[in-house]
Enzyme design. Structure first.
Site, PDB file in Angstrom:
ATOM      1  N   GLU A 123       0.836  -1.222   0.000  1.00  0.00           N
ATOM      2  CA  GLU A 123       0.000   0.000   0.000  1.00  0.00           C
ATOM      3  C   GLU A 123       0.862   1.261   0.000  1.00  0.00           C
ATOM      4  OE1 GLU A 123      -2.462  -0.285   3.456  1.00  0.00           O
ATOM      5  OE2 GLU A 123      -4.115  -1.063   2.283  1.00  0.00           O
ATOM      6  N   GLU A 132      -5.333  -7.728  -0.989  1.00  0.00           N
ATOM      7  CA  GLU A 132      -5.923  -7.681   0.360  1.00  0.00           C
ATOM      8  C   GLU A 132      -7.416  -7.424   0.279  1.00  0.00           C
ATOM      9  OE1 GLU A 132      -4.469  -4.893   3.298  1.00  0.00           O
ATOM     10  OE2 GLU A 132      -2.424  -5.513   2.848  1.00  0.00           O
TER      11      GLU A 132
HETATM   12  C1  BGP Z   1      -4.129  -2.390   5.327  1.00  0.00           C
HETATM   13  C2  BGP Z   1      -2.827  -3.072   5.680  1.00  0.00           C
HETATM   14  C3  BGP Z   1      -2.958  -4.385   6.312  1.00  0.00           C
HETATM   15  C4  BGP Z   1      -4.183  -4.521   7.197  1.00  0.00           C
HETATM   16  C5  BGP Z   1      -5.407  -3.870   6.581  1.00  0.00           C
HETATM   17  C6  BGP Z   1      -6.628  -3.895   7.492  1.00  0.00           C
HETATM   18  O1  BGP Z   1      -3.911  -1.022   5.336  1.00  0.00           O
HETATM   19  O2  BGP Z   1      -2.050  -3.267   4.508  1.00  0.00           O
HETATM   20  O3  BGP Z   1      -1.761  -4.603   7.029  1.00  0.00           O
HETATM   21  O4  BGP Z   1      -3.911  -4.041   8.440  1.00  0.00           O
HETATM   22  O5  BGP Z   1      -5.150  -2.568   6.225  1.00  0.00           O
HETATM   23  O6  BGP Z   1      -6.624  -2.727   8.275  1.00  0.00           O
HETATM   24  P1  BGP Z   1      -6.693  -2.855   9.841  1.00  0.00           P
HETATM   25  O7  BGP Z   1      -5.628  -3.824  10.223  1.00  0.00           O
HETATM   26  O8  BGP Z   1      -6.480  -1.495  10.370  1.00  0.00           O
HETATM   27  O9  BGP Z   1      -8.072  -3.404  10.156  1.00  0.00           O
END
Ligand code: BGP
Length: 501
Positions: free
Chosen positions: A200, A394
């Protein structure tokens, strides 16, 4: 009989959308491994992030760290630092890979802890214990017959590179990162099928601590020139890594990745639509245009001028970016977003950024607005832009899953909401493929419960495998298959057998 024109259309070369999609799952070193000081590992930016009970500004306080917060964390023996224990994947490696093999995924996305290989980040040689640990990881994944989708670095910068170098504002990080990447490709390059130089990469704009290792000024605001200078260094580092990888391990497929916010205008007013176009350009397309198309687009000049942003370019930077664009593009997608010029529109949370509430959508407990159709929209728009294969690297649903006991006392987790979320998103992936989008595959985020990156919570769970641990690092760390485990396993099996569900 098709008219001549129609016949020509149907004879156009079709993207490889008929490819069999790869179905996978993901973790990330800092959110999964734990063992933050084991095996010679150095402190990284995630180890100093405290768990703070969720209030309006808690997420910010644990996502954007000030120098005083970092200093406090380095000596704090009483607070909760969830990334230090995380899912204890470091001590459950073979057990977890066996669970993923039972799940039947085609591909496993994981990342390498930079501070496990280079504890300070700038040593001339890697840490032998770190090499040994990832030797075990690659060996276990290969033995399971699972492909590798590697994230070189996923929000975890060695803390020394923040404190001694100033994070990614310092151009020296490009060479240090290239040193780290060279070790990876020389040692494990033949075991890597797909990879991302950065997770990201647009997150550096919204979460400079996580994304580019910038300490939040005590008075509150980041210097935007520092932020975009840091992003530029990461863009150059990405191109340098692709150049190196094509020499060392040419079979690997290189990618770029952005968090995709899938913006909708709040109304059909021209102003809401213009704002949507411009927010999407800077928040989402900028990194895609640089890394997948190879140039800084024109809208950046106006954005930089309007925000007083100035960045320094190295002599060969633009030529390097033009020559070493990625092979595929990828996105994280959790929810769609709404853009409004209204000052009074009601907001809700989302991945990395807050957004205006969408009255047509339901939200998770964390306020993220669930929108499966948005995934189809996002895939079409990205593919129209880059015309390169697309990976959904993701996606998933964070929820407060409850561990119960069944009649026989066996631990169980019933998560029908996650099955519903996944099923509806998978339907839209099929729709996007039918639209002609060349989708390589889908990777479920947090396939084994991990610590959330935004809010530092173990109890915001994404996995089809439950990990018995809480926000304070307490628990047995026992793994329990949720109901969604069998559902995803059967879904993948049906896809492999060609019997669509
Ligand atoms: C993205 C990241 C992941 C994961 C996901 C879910 O930004 O790449 O690492 O964390 O978000 O977000 P969160 O973990 O805040 O629920």
């Amino acid at each position: 009989m098709l008219a001549e024109r129609d016949r020509k259309l149907t004879s156009l070369p079709r993207p490889a959308s008929s490819r069999a999609l790869l179905w996978g799952g993901a973790t990330a070193s800092s959110q999964y491994e734990g063992a933050f000081a084991a095996g010679g590992k150095g402190l990284d930016t995630q180890d100093v992030r405290p768990y703070l009970p969720r209030t309006s500004d808690a997420t910010t306080a644990t996502r954007l760290l000030t120098r005083s917060a970092v200093e406090r964390a380095k000596t704090d023996t009483r607070g909760a630092y969830p990334f230090r224990t995380a899912s204890d994947g470091y001590h459950h490696l073979e057990e977890d890979i066996a669970l993923l093999q039972e799940l039947g995924i085609d591909i496993y996305r994981f990342s390498i802890s930079w501070a496990r290989l280079f504890p300070m980040g700038d040593e001339p040689e890697p840490n032998p214990e770190g090499l040994a640990y990832y030797d075990r990881v690659f060996s276990a994944v290969r033995k399971a017959g699972t492909k590798v989708f590697l994230t070189l670095t996923h929000y975890a910068l060695p803390l020394h590179l923040v404190e001694a170098y100033g994070g990614w504002t310092n151009r020296a990080l490009i060479d240090l990162y290239a040193r780290f990447a060279r070790v990876v490709f020389e040692r494990w390059g033949d075991a890597i099928d797909y990879y991302l130089p950065f997770n990201e990469i647009n997150a550096g704009y919204f979460s400079p601590w996580n994304g580019v290792g910038l300490i939040k000024p005590e008075d509150g605001e980041y210097n935007q020139s520092d932020v975009f200078q840091s992003l530029h260094h990461q863009f150059v580092a990405s191109a340098r890594v692709i150049q190196m990888q094509r020499e060392i391990a040419p079979a690997c497929q290189s990618g770029c990745m952005v968090a995709d916010f899938c913006y909708y205008p709040h109304t059909c007013s021209p102003e809401d639509n213009l704002k949507t176009v411009r927010e999407e350009q800077v928040n989402q397309w900028l990194a895609v245009d640089v890394l997948a198309r190879g140039y800084y687009p024109g809208y950046v000049d106006r954005f930089f001028a309007e925000h007083g942003i100035r960045i320094e370019l190295g002599e060969d930077d633009l030529e390097l970016l033009a020559r070493y664009t990625c092979d595929f593009a990828s996105i994280s997608y959790y929810q769609s977003s709404v853009c409004s010029t209204s000052e009074t529109a009601e907001h809700t949370a989302g991945n990395l950024v807050c957004t205006v509430k969408n009255p047509y959508l339901q939200a998770t407990e964390w306020g993220w607005q669930i929108d499966p159709v948005g995934l189809r929209t996002a895939l079409n728009k990205l593919y129209d832009r880059v015309r390169k294969p697309i990976f959904i690297s993701e996606n998933g649903m964070g929820a407060r899953d409850v561990l119960e006991r069944d009649g026989g006392g066996k631990p169980v987790v019933h998560d029908p909401y996650r099955v519903d979320y996944l099923a509806r998103h998978f339907e839209q992936i099929d729709e996007a493929v039918a639209d002609g989008v060349d989708v390589i595959g889908y990777i479920m985020w947090g396939v084994i419960d991990i610590v959330s990156a935004g809010s530092c919570e173990m109890e915001k769970r994404y996995g089809v495998v439950y990990v018995d641990a809480d926000n304070h690092g307490n628990g047995s760390f026992e793994r329990i298959k949720k109901d969604s485990f069998a559902w995803y396993r059967d879904f993948i099996r049906a896809r492999h057998e060609g019997t669509t569900r």
